[in-house]
Design a protein around this motif. Structure first.
Motif, mmCIF file in Angstrom:
data_model
loop_
_atom_site.group_PDB
_atom_site.id
_atom_site.type_symbol
_atom_site.label_atom_id
_atom_site.label_comp_id
_atom_site.label_asym_id
_atom_site.label_seq_id
_atom_site.Cartn_x
_atom_site.Cartn_y
_atom_site.Cartn_z
ATOM 1 N N GLY A 197 0.802 -1.209 0.000
ATOM 2 C CA GLY A 197 0.000 0.000 0.000
ATOM 3 C C GLY A 197 0.834 1.257 0.000
ATOM 4 O O GLY A 197 0.764 2.074 -0.916
ATOM 5 N N HIS A 198 1.676 1.409 1.032
ATOM 6 C CA HIS A 198 2.462 2.642 1.155
ATOM 7 C C HIS A 198 3.612 2.697 0.157
ATOM 8 O O HIS A 198 3.639 3.518 -0.741
ATOM 9 N N LYS A 224 -1.852 9.282 5.293
ATOM 10 C CA LYS A 224 -1.193 10.186 4.349
ATOM 11 C C LYS A 224 -1.278 9.645 2.931
ATOM 12 O O LYS A 224 -1.384 10.402 1.967
ATOM 13 N N ASP A 225 -1.256 8.328 2.798
ATOM 14 C CA ASP A 225 -1.313 7.697 1.481
ATOM 15 C C ASP A 225 -2.709 7.193 1.132
ATOM 16 O O ASP A 225 -2.869 6.322 0.266
ATOM 17 N N GLU A 226 -3.709 7.704 1.870
ATOM 18 C CA GLU A 226 -5.115 7.380 1.587
ATOM 19 C C GLU A 226 -5.376 5.881 1.647
ATOM 20 O O GLU A 226 -6.044 5.302 0.781
ATOM 21 N N LEU A 227 -4.880 5.267 2.697
ATOM 22 C CA LEU A 227 -5.036 3.826 2.869
ATOM 23 C C LEU A 227 -5.986 3.487 4.021
ATOM 24 O O LEU A 227 -5.858 2.420 4.634
ATOM 25 N N LEU A 228 -6.912 4.387 4.307
ATOM 26 C CA LEU A 228 -7.838 4.153 5.420
ATOM 27 C C LEU A 228 -8.672 2.897 5.191
ATOM 28 O O LEU A 228 -8.742 2.014 6.061
ATOM 29 N N MET A 229 -9.319 2.800 4.036
ATOM 30 C CA MET A 229 -10.183 1.649 3.772
ATOM 31 C C MET A 229 -9.417 0.334 3.735
ATOM 32 O O MET A 229 -9.827 -0.638 4.385
ATOM 33 N N PRO A 230 -8.276 0.258 3.007
ATOM 34 C CA PRO A 230 -7.497 -0.991 3.072
ATOM 35 C C PRO A 230 -7.043 -1.316 4.487
ATOM 36 O O PRO A 230 -7.007 -2.493 4.863
ATOM 37 N N SER A 231 -6.725 -0.292 5.282
ATOM 38 C CA SER A 231 -6.286 -0.530 6.661
ATOM 39 C C SER A 231 -7.407 -1.143 7.490
ATOM 40 O O SER A 231 -7.190 -2.117 8.232
ATOM 41 N N VAL A 232 -8.598 -0.584 7.367
ATOM 42 C CA VAL A 232 -9.750 -1.077 8.136
ATOM 43 C C VAL A 232 -10.098 -2.506 7.722
ATOM 44 O O VAL A 232 -10.292 -3.388 8.573
#
Length: 490
Positions: free
Chosen positions: A162-163, A366-374
């Protein structure tokens, strides 16, 4: 046969999750002049392919070290060169000197994503599968569940896919895991070789070096330094020296070559050791060393596979907490050995791995990974709850705190509530992480405190990690020697 069929399905699930996360926009996409860490990996392929080895680590008109200069050990450079040869075969424009800077195309993104997945498939995933298959005293179902949970650990997936998408953490962690597997199974020379490869791929693997050294030294002491122990020590020394010589051979031709690579790996000339910091750094080093010393001494005097794994956790966590200028993703070096004790202490391991992912929240947002993180965090948590019944593994014995509790009860007979305290701490920890995540996502920080939420995430994570440091050291120091009811590696 059914076992390997299920194992294949589990591996496919892990690969599918990784590939899905990699489809998110990578860090720094379309943002000149640096273009993010994705560009760093592409640029290293450009440099290693087009310039002679002697110029890889030196600043020049063709190799501006301020623009993603190579700052990892030789094995990373060789890996970049190998990828560059494949890239040249597909499309030479991807690695053309100077003109390929900031290159972005769908075909190239597909290529770079594939290199990460292939590295995982060749090094990290086989090590995970073999490690779990070698676990004794647990059922086949639990071994497969162990593989699934380790492969679903969100921290590594989100960072590698992701990052950065091309930072290849799984390569160095995979080599380290092969090393753990080797020395735990008494394949000491192979294990040493694998760990040397890990260090020569990423210098951060030095976090794990003391436990490897102490465990192997303890084995030599146990065999006797006047007999088989001395022979093993000489063999280990020869293996380590030969491994480093082979990896560094192109850079040993001139003294300045070797020194320049070392300067790039350990940037003492980048302001880290200014006069005003020398005293502080010295005391910081001493404190780090003292925090891991008891566990290392015990491992040397009483070497065991179980003690080795827990000492890996303790030492890596000490370095992470007390070292200078540590990157968030370095918590992955602690998470790997925690994954290895998932079947031993499922409740505490799951809790730690959740906190480790949360600690990287500012980087992920910062890298707009909120949804993948959740999604990946929930998938990991559900898998751990389903297959390990973690909320049923909270007794003193399951937490491996029984010896410690008995010792305390000699002086405080009323000390019977440790298990309940840990359960309450878990609830407080998870609730705090959820609330802080929601606040970070939905609220704007005060203008005078723009980094408020990031600092709070660091503070909460640090408190959790300090608690875990104490916990893992308690397990190490109060570990009984009879080994009853302990899951071991064959």
């Amino acid at each position: 046969m059914e076992k390997w069929y299920l194992m294949t399905i589990v591996v496919l699930i892990g690969l599918t999750v990784r590939w899905t996360v990699s489809l998110n926009p990578y860090s720094g996409a379309g943002k000149p002049p640096m273009f993010g860490d994705y560009e760093a990996q592409r640029h290293w392929q450009e440099i290693t392919f087009n310039l002679p080895v002697k110029q890889w680590y030196f600043n020049s008109s063709d190799n501006n070290l301020q623009y993603w200069g190579l700052d990892y050990p030789p094995l990373t450079a060789y890996h970049s060169l190998l990828c560059a040869y494949v890239a040249k075969f597909i499309n030479a424009d991807w690695i053309a000197l100077h003109t390929s800077r900031g290159y972005e195309s769908q075909a190239h993104k597909l290529f770079m994503r594939s290199t990460v997945l292939i590295a995982d498939l060749l090094i990290y995933i086989p090590a995970v599968v073999l490690y779990c298959c070698c676990l004794k005293e647990i059922s086949t179902k639990k071994k497969i569940a162990n593989v699934l949970c380790i492969l679903l650990y969100p921290g590594l997936i989100l960072i590698d896919y992701g990052h950065f998408q091309n930072i290849y953490n799984s390569v160095s962690l995979g080599f380290a895991l092969w090393g753990v597997l080797g020395v735990s199974c008494d394949w000491d020379l192979l294990g040493s070789l694998a760990f040397c490869l890990a260090i020569n791929y990423k210098q951060m693997e030095l976090y794990h070096s003391l436990p490897f050294f102490c465990f192997l030294l303890g084995k030599c002491f146990k065999k006797g330094l006047k007999g088989k122990g001395l022979v093993l020590l000489v063999k280990l020394a020869c293996t380590v020296v030969a491994s480093f010589i082979l990896c560094w051979l192109p850079f040993f031709t001139e003294r300045e070559q070797t020194l320049q690579v070392l300067r790039r790996l350990f940037p003492v000339d980048r302001g880290l050791f200014e006069a005003c910091l020398k005293t502080f750094l010295f005391f910081l080093f001493c404190f780090t060393f003292l925090s891991l010393l008891p566990a290392c001494i015990k491992l040397t005097l009483q070497p065991s596979s179980k003690g080795f794994k827990f000492t890996l956790v303790s030492c890596a966590l000490s370095f992470f907490l007390f070292s200078f200028q540590v990157h968030e993703k370095s918590i992955l070096l602690v998470s790997l050995p925690v994954c290895l004790v998932l079947s031993d202490i499922p409740f505490m391991s799951t809790w730690f791995l959740l906190v480790s992912t949360f600690s990287m929240l500012p980087l992920l947002l910062k890298d707009e990974l909120l949804m993948p993180s959740v999604v990946t965090t929930m998938a990991f948590f559900i898998a751990c709850v389903t297959f390990f019944s973690i909320f049923e593994k909270t007794s003193e014995e399951e937490l491996q705190l029984k010896s410690f509790s008995i010792s305390v009860r000699k002086y405080l007979p009323c000390f019977t509530f440790l298990s309940r305290i840990i359960q309450y701490l878990f609830l407080i920890s998870v609730t705090t992480m959820v609330l802080l995540t929601l606040m970070t996502v939905t609220l704007d920080p005060p203008q005078k405190l723009p980094d408020l939420f990031s600092v709070l995430v660091c503070f909460v994570s640090c408190l959790n990690f300090l608690f875990f440091l104490v916990y893992f050291n308690i397990i190490i120091m109060w570990d009984s020697q009879n080994g009853r009811n302990q899951k071991k590696i064959s």
